[in-house]
Design a protein around this motif. Sequence first.
Motif, mmCIF file in Angstrom:
data_model
loop_
_atom_site.group_PDB
_atom_site.id
_atom_site.type_symbol
_atom_site.label_atom_id
_atom_site.label_comp_id
_atom_site.label_asym_id
_atom_site.label_seq_id
_atom_site.Cartn_x
_atom_site.Cartn_y
_atom_site.Cartn_z
ATOM 1 N N ALA A 61 36.082 44.653 44.208
ATOM 2 C CA ALA A 61 36.554 43.644 44.299
ATOM 3 C C ALA A 61 37.421 44.151 43.374
ATOM 4 C CB ALA A 61 35.253 42.424 44.173
ATOM 5 N N ARG A 62 37.207 45.004 41.952
ATOM 6 C CA ARG A 62 38.326 45.009 41.129
ATOM 7 C C ARG A 62 39.412 45.713 41.751
ATOM 8 N NH1 ARG A 62 34.075 46.850 36.700
ATOM 9 N NH2 ARG A 62 33.342 45.066 36.068
ATOM 10 N N TYR A 63 39.165 45.898 42.421
ATOM 11 C CA TYR A 63 40.691 47.222 42.788
ATOM 12 C C TYR A 63 41.391 46.348 44.224
ATOM 13 C CZ TYR A 63 42.440 50.319 46.247
ATOM 14 O OH TYR A 63 43.809 51.975 46.842
ATOM 15 N N PHE A 64 40.454 45.228 44.600
ATOM 16 C CA PHE A 64 41.623 44.538 45.768
ATOM 17 C C PHE A 64 42.496 43.936 44.473
ATOM 18 C CE2 PHE A 64 38.805 45.791 48.992
ATOM 19 C CZ PHE A 64 39.433 46.255 50.182
ATOM 20 N N GLN A 65 41.370 42.813 43.749
ATOM 21 C CA GLN A 65 42.319 42.626 42.194
ATOM 22 C C GLN A 65 43.755 42.991 41.670
ATOM 23 O OE1 GLN A 65 39.459 39.609 40.447
ATOM 24 N NE2 GLN A 65 38.843 39.502 43.122
ATOM 25 N N HIS A 66 43.494 44.334 41.426
ATOM 26 C CA HIS A 66 44.350 45.040 40.723
ATOM 27 C C HIS A 66 44.814 45.367 40.914
ATOM 28 C CE1 HIS A 66 45.572 48.262 38.193
ATOM 29 N NE2 HIS A 66 45.966 48.396 38.749
ATOM 30 N N TYR A 67 44.880 44.995 42.719
ATOM 31 C CA TYR A 67 46.893 45.504 43.208
ATOM 32 C C TYR A 67 47.287 44.412 43.877
ATOM 33 C CZ TYR A 67 46.696 50.136 42.632
ATOM 34 O OH TYR A 67 46.145 51.653 42.038
ATOM 35 N N GLY A 68 46.736 43.026 43.372
ATOM 36 C CA GLY A 68 47.942 41.706 43.550
ATOM 37 C C GLY A 68 46.675 40.606 44.571
#
Length: 390
Positions: free
Chosen positions: A165-172
């Motif tokens: 989830a952090r990965y997807f949110q890190h990229y917007g």
Amino acid sequence: MLKLAVLTTHPIQYQAPLYRKIAARGDVDLKVFFCWDFGVKETKDPGFGKTIRWDVPLLDGYEHEFLPNLSRRPGTNHFFGIVNPTAPSRIAAFEPDAVVVHGYAHFTEHEVMAAARLKGWPVLLRGESTLLPARKTWVKATKRALLPPLFRGLGGALAIGTLSARYFQHYGLPPERTFIAPYTVDNAFFQARADAVREDARAWREELRIPEDDLVVLYAAKLIPVKGCADLVTAFAARPRPGAHLVIVGDGPLRGEIEALAKGSGASVRFVGFVNQQRMPAAYALGDVFALPSRYEPWGLAVNEAMNLGLPIIASDQVGAVPDLVGPDNGWVFPAGGTSALARVLDEALSDRAALARRGEASRKRIAGWDIPHTAEGFVHAARTVSAAS
């Protein structure tokens, strides 16, 4: 009735129970589109270094279709290993309300996502990526340039856990479009066999010349550099461990090198080789504690499996499952590549049999809430949400 299409590279033993669970619901019409037939027939797996065929049903219980793969070198290890020109038209014929696309590392996945934008299908991207691995500056810059536009075109993402989830949110991708569909194994398969395989495991220990009352550290993964098996052997052999043994389940190109390392160390290390799915519950039952020392592991489903057999977990801090599944109550976490730190963790783990048992019971309780029904509900809830918003 929600019509849900899933695009994935090939049949995978971990995904088949999930598809069966979704298909068994009365409110979803599911169809899975496969881009390659790896695993259905005997196929060379470079990670295991041998030809394998899974011994569990991969295609039963849900509707599916194999798309012709026109790649000259079929495989998941390069962008043009998955090339299926008919994918958009075949998915269109199904008339989906939403499409789940597993990953974005291959040509066909981008082909389908582009078609989805034209046809108005909301896409849910499911992937294993995390921010854990150290990346070169140019790789970070490329991802920063390319991923936000890609993610903005999605209906949402199906994150496999906290780090995903952090990965997807890190990229917007906004949090409200990031849905948790936990990375799970078929808990029922492992738990139903937990008691029955104890006798098999005892016999297996006898074959391996391991006394019944001795302690076993279990490793189960491919023997490839990123899995860190050599680190585990080095740490285990760092000092004498009377009454303790390391059992290595798995195969791969590093087997000869790791066997030589183990032999030279003088430690009690046993190599079992590749074990297919039906016997994996017994393999886990061999152990008293499970170790996954990976230098990088997007998730680590072996952790889920071992927890179902009531094993405490030793994992590196580069294992993606750690924030969700491993804590002080059921295991230990050490810095990846740190053999001295791993040796100290092994010292603690093997010093108290009663504490091991308590941590093992905590593993069993933790994994009970991280199972296929939760993942199926995550898929359906996300698909309904993005379909309603499109």
